[in-house]
Design a protein around this motif. Structure first.
Motif, PDB file in Angstrom:
ATOM      1  N   MET A   1      64.217  20.526  14.548  1.00 13.65           N
ATOM      2  CA  MET A   1      62.792  20.711  14.851  1.00 13.65           C
ATOM      3  C   MET A   1      62.558  21.987  15.669  1.00 13.65           C
ATOM      4  N   LEU A   2      63.508  22.284  16.582  1.00 16.57           N
ATOM      5  CA  LEU A   2      63.377  23.522  17.361  1.00 16.57           C
ATOM      6  C   LEU A   2      63.403  24.767  16.465  1.00 16.57           C
ATOM      7  N   GLN A   3      63.979  24.605  15.254  1.00 15.55           N
ATOM      8  CA  GLN A   3      64.003  25.765  14.351  1.00 15.55           C
ATOM      9  C   GLN A   3      62.610  26.120  13.839  1.00 15.55           C
ATOM     10  N   ASN A   4      61.629  25.241  14.069  1.00 13.48           N
ATOM     11  CA  ASN A   4      60.251  25.559  13.673  1.00 13.48           C
ATOM     12  C   ASN A   4      59.545  26.438  14.707  1.00 13.48           C
ATOM     13  N   ILE A   5      60.219  26.677  15.824  1.00 10.41           N
ATOM     14  CA  ILE A   5      59.590  27.466  16.892  1.00 10.41           C
ATOM     15  C   ILE A   5      60.216  28.855  16.936  1.00 10.41           C
ATOM     16  N   ARG A   6      59.410  29.864  16.650  1.00  8.79           N
ATOM     17  CA  ARG A   6      59.922  31.235  16.672  1.00  8.79           C
ATOM     18  C   ARG A   6      59.432  31.967  17.914  1.00  8.79           C
ATOM     19  N   VAL A   7      60.244  32.908  18.370  1.00  7.41           N
ATOM     20  CA  VAL A   7      59.850  33.779  19.484  1.00  7.41           C
ATOM     21  C   VAL A   7      59.530  35.144  18.902  1.00  7.41           C
ATOM     22  N   VAL A   8      58.340  35.643  19.215  1.00  7.53           N
ATOM     23  CA  VAL A   8      57.902  36.943  18.701  1.00  7.53           C
ATOM     24  C   VAL A   8      57.787  37.918  19.871  1.00  7.53           C
ATOM     25  N   LEU A   9      58.515  39.019  19.802  1.00  9.76           N
ATOM     26  CA  LEU A   9      58.430  40.043  20.848  1.00  9.76           C
ATOM     27  C   LEU A   9      57.738  41.267  20.261  1.00  9.76           C
ATOM     28  N   VAL A  10      56.649  41.689  20.892  1.00  7.36           N
ATOM     29  CA  VAL A  10      55.860  42.797  20.352  1.00  7.36           C
ATOM     30  C   VAL A  10      56.186  44.102  21.073  1.00  7.36           C
ATOM     31  N   ASN A  11      56.621  45.114  20.290  1.00  5.49           N
ATOM     32  CA  ASN A  11      56.815  46.479  20.805  1.00  5.49           C
ATOM     33  C   ASN A  11      57.688  46.553  22.045  1.00  5.49           C
ATOM     34  N   THR A  12      58.776  45.832  22.027  1.00  3.73           N
ATOM     35  CA  THR A  12      59.666  45.852  23.196  1.00  3.73           C
ATOM     36  C   THR A  12      60.275  47.238  23.384  1.00  3.73           C
ATOM     37  N   SER A  13      60.253  47.753  24.607  1.00  4.31           N
ATOM     38  CA  SER A  13      60.804  49.083  24.885  1.00  4.31           C
ATOM     39  C   SER A  13      62.303  49.043  25.112  1.00  4.31           C
ATOM     40  N   HIS A  14      62.766  48.079  25.901  1.00  4.34           N
ATOM     41  CA  HIS A  14      64.166  48.086  26.326  1.00  4.34           C
ATOM     42  C   HIS A  14      64.998  47.088  25.533  1.00  4.34           C
ATOM     43  N   PRO A  15      65.989  47.582  24.795  1.00  5.75           N
ATOM     44  CA  PRO A  15      66.808  46.671  23.989  1.00  5.75           C
ATOM     45  C   PRO A  15      67.519  45.620  24.843  1.00  5.75           C
ATOM     46  N   GLY A  16      67.812  45.955  26.114  1.00  4.17           N
ATOM     47  CA  GLY A  16      68.432  44.962  26.995  1.00  4.17           C
ATOM     48  C   GLY A  16      67.585  43.714  27.096  1.00  4.17           C
ATOM     49  N   ASN A  17      66.285  43.892  27.109  1.00  2.23           N
ATOM     50  CA  ASN A  17      65.394  42.734  27.185  1.00  2.23           C
ATOM     51  C   ASN A  17      65.437  41.890  25.917  1.00  2.23           C
ATOM     52  N   ILE A  18      65.644  42.553  24.786  1.00  2.00           N
ATOM     53  CA  ILE A  18      65.776  41.797  23.536  1.00  2.00           C
ATOM     54  C   ILE A  18      67.036  40.942  23.597  1.00  2.00           C
ATOM     55  N   GLY A  19      68.120  41.545  24.086  1.00  4.70           N
ATOM     56  CA  GLY A  19      69.369  40.798  24.228  1.00  4.70           C
ATOM     57  C   GLY A  19      69.223  39.641  25.207  1.00  4.70           C
ATOM     58  N   GLY A  20      68.573  39.912  26.338  1.00  5.95           N
ATOM     59  CA  GLY A  20      68.361  38.858  27.337  1.00  5.95           C
ATOM     60  C   GLY A  20      67.510  37.731  26.788  1.00  5.95           C
ATOM     61  N   ALA A  21      66.526  38.092  26.000  1.00  6.18           N
ATOM     62  CA  ALA A  21      65.662  37.073  25.382  1.00  6.18           C
ATOM     63  C   ALA A  21      66.462  36.231  24.391  1.00  6.18           C
ATOM     64  N   ALA A  22      67.318  36.886  23.612  1.00  6.33           N
ATOM     65  CA  ALA A  22      68.142  36.166  22.629  1.00  6.33           C
ATOM     66  C   ALA A  22      69.066  35.172  23.330  1.00  6.33           C
ATOM     67  N   ARG A  23      69.659  35.604  24.439  1.00  2.00           N
ATOM     68  CA  ARG A  23      70.548  34.705  25.177  1.00  2.00           C
ATOM     69  C   ARG A  23      69.765  33.505  25.724  1.00  2.00           C
ATOM     70  N   ALA A  24      68.605  33.793  26.327  1.00  2.00           N
ATOM     71  CA  ALA A  24      67.782  32.714  26.887  1.00  2.00           C
ATOM     72  C   ALA A  24      67.385  31.723  25.792  1.00  2.00           C
ATOM     73  N   MET A  25      67.037  32.258  24.625  1.00  5.35           N
ATOM     74  CA  MET A  25      66.660  31.395  23.504  1.00  5.35           C
ATOM     75  C   MET A  25      67.802  30.475  23.106  1.00  5.35           C
ATOM     76  N   LYS A  26      68.979  31.093  22.894  1.00  3.65           N
ATOM     77  CA  LYS A  26      70.121  30.298  22.414  1.00  3.65           C
ATOM     78  C   LYS A  26      70.525  29.260  23.467  1.00  3.65           C
ATOM     79  N   ASN A  27      70.478  29.647  24.739  1.00  2.00           N
ATOM     80  CA  ASN A  27      70.765  28.682  25.808  1.00  2.00           C
ATOM     81  C   ASN A  27      69.875  27.445  25.694  1.00  2.00           C
ATOM     82  N   MET A  28      68.640  27.665  25.288  1.00  2.00           N
ATOM     83  CA  MET A  28      67.674  26.573  25.234  1.00  2.00           C
ATOM     84  C   MET A  28      67.568  25.957  23.835  1.00  2.00           C
ATOM     85  N   GLY A  29      68.396  26.452  22.889  1.00  2.00           N
ATOM     86  CA  GLY A  29      68.425  25.839  21.566  1.00  2.00           C
ATOM     87  C   GLY A  29      67.463  26.448  20.563  1.00  2.00           C
ATOM     88  N   LEU A  30      66.864  27.585  20.900  1.00  2.00           N
ATOM     89  CA  LEU A  30      65.987  28.267  19.941  1.00  2.00           C
ATOM     90  C   LEU A  30      66.791  29.341  19.214  1.00  2.00           C
TER      91      LEU A  30
END
Lengths: 251, 251
Positions: A1-30
């Motif tokens: 069911m969590l696979q129905n929830i997507r995270v959308v990042l708009v115009n992110t400047s820093h790739p580090g933040n994309i990586g940090g977001a990916a880690r946070a997502m996976k930690n929480m099962g997204l």
């Protein structure tokens, strides 16, 4: 069911933040990440900060517009950092988690939308979201790091999901039909706007906030597909009348 | 009262995480940071990630042991990443926030204790804490970034603090206006029905369930008065067009 929830990042400047977001997502099962015109991706910094959540990064979908990112979604919740002149249905992160999980459980597709590091989401982007969520913060230092904001909302999604899992299986649904998707809603708003111009209710030169207010009204209602076809039918008949075209009227 | 709650980071390896933790703290209104034998501090990376929370970093106390970090505290809550053989009173992050705020409100000094990036807190360190807190996470990818873990607990502290203050966690702001009354809704449905007949969308001889379905749709939305006046305005203009009366249209 969590696979129905997507995270959308708009115009992110820093790739580090994309990586940090990916880690946070996976930690929480997204797992589903959508990037709207990222400035720099893929990038080594993203992989470094993902720290093992490479599968989330590798599976990330890169798209050209928010509209494209939201295809198939029937609920979009956008992060809003501060008070806006535009009043909009607001959620706190806990309510956001509960709503996302409740709706995802019925098979709907949900998007959590995050804006640019410094500027957030534009008013136009915010108007494409049904709800806004504000992470409560120190008014003197209110801007969270992007990955930290993803962490907070993903955490609340997980908390709600865990509650849902522990909760007795609810026999609900059946009530509402399948909801209109966001892109169907966009086509409706477009049709509505044209019709309001046709009947001269909306002056394209001075649109004021009319469409925003109507988006807010219909966005709240979780319009289902059969209702959508009624609304579209009304607009089509109204346009025929306004254009003096033959229509169903008998007299 | 939040000043009674300190964040203790034990043996942090990456100064970037110290900076990220400082930013997360300040965002959530926490200011007291204690570092137990950090590997590399002060450091440029810490300041960069703090992104304006320099006051928290500048005020950070660097000490030689956890014991020293906990001086003056009557409640210590330690983060625990996984099940330990050691049974201990466990809190989830929400309970942790509530307990920290409840006790801080009575003037007690509280510590939230975070372990090393890869190894967490030792059993010896965990035994110095009254409670353990576990951030629920994906069992297959359970280790949160240190600054992200600080963010989650600091967020729960703020949520509990806002509740304690009696403040709504979300910025309420003129969210919805005064709602339309039931009789206003009835007049609207009446107006809507007449208009749908005027544009020949509704056949009075075979109304089917059209009005019932529209009532259900608008009834769900909790229409406020200003929205109601927009909807009524649209109907009035549509009727003028349908009846061939002069209306606002310019062309």
């Amino acid at each position: 069911m969590l696979q129905n929830i997507r995270v959308v990042l708009v115009n992110t400047s820093h790739p580090g933040n994309i990586g940090g977001a990916a880690r946070a997502m996976k930690n929480m099962g997204l797992s589903r990440l959508v990037l709207v015109q990222p400035l720099d991706f893929p990038a080594a910094d993203a992989s470094a900060r993902a720290s093992g959540a490479d599968d989330v990064l590798d599976g990330a979908q890169v798209v050209g517009s928010l509209e494209e990112a939201l295809v198939g979604c029937s609920l979009a919740i956008g992060t809003s950092a501060r008070d806006r002149s535009l009043p909009w249905p607001m959620l706190d992160p806990r309510e956001c988690g509960a709503k996302a999980v409740e709706r995802a459980a019925t098979g709907e597709e949900i998007a959590l939308v995050f804006g640019r590091e410094h500027a957030g989401l534009t008013n136009d982007e915010l108007q494409r979201c049904h709800f806004h969520v504000h992470i409560p913060s120190n008014p003197d230092f209110s801007s969270l790091n992007l990955a930290a904001a993803v962490q907070v909302l993903a955490y609340e999604v997980r908390m709600a999901w865990l509650t849902e899992q522990g909760a007795p299986a609810k026999v609900e649904k059946a009530d509402a039909g399948e909801l209109a998707t966001l892109d169907e809603m966009e086509r409706f708003y477009d049709h509505l706007e044209k019709t309001l111009v046709d009947i001269a209710f909306l002056d394209p030169e001075k649109p004021k906030h009319l469409m925003a207010r109507l988006r807010r009204l219909y966005g709240r209602s979780a319009v289902d597909r059969s209702e959508m076809s009624i609304l579209r039918g009304i607009l089509t008949e109204t346009q025929k009348v306004a254009r003096g075209e033959p229509h169903k009227r008998k007299d």
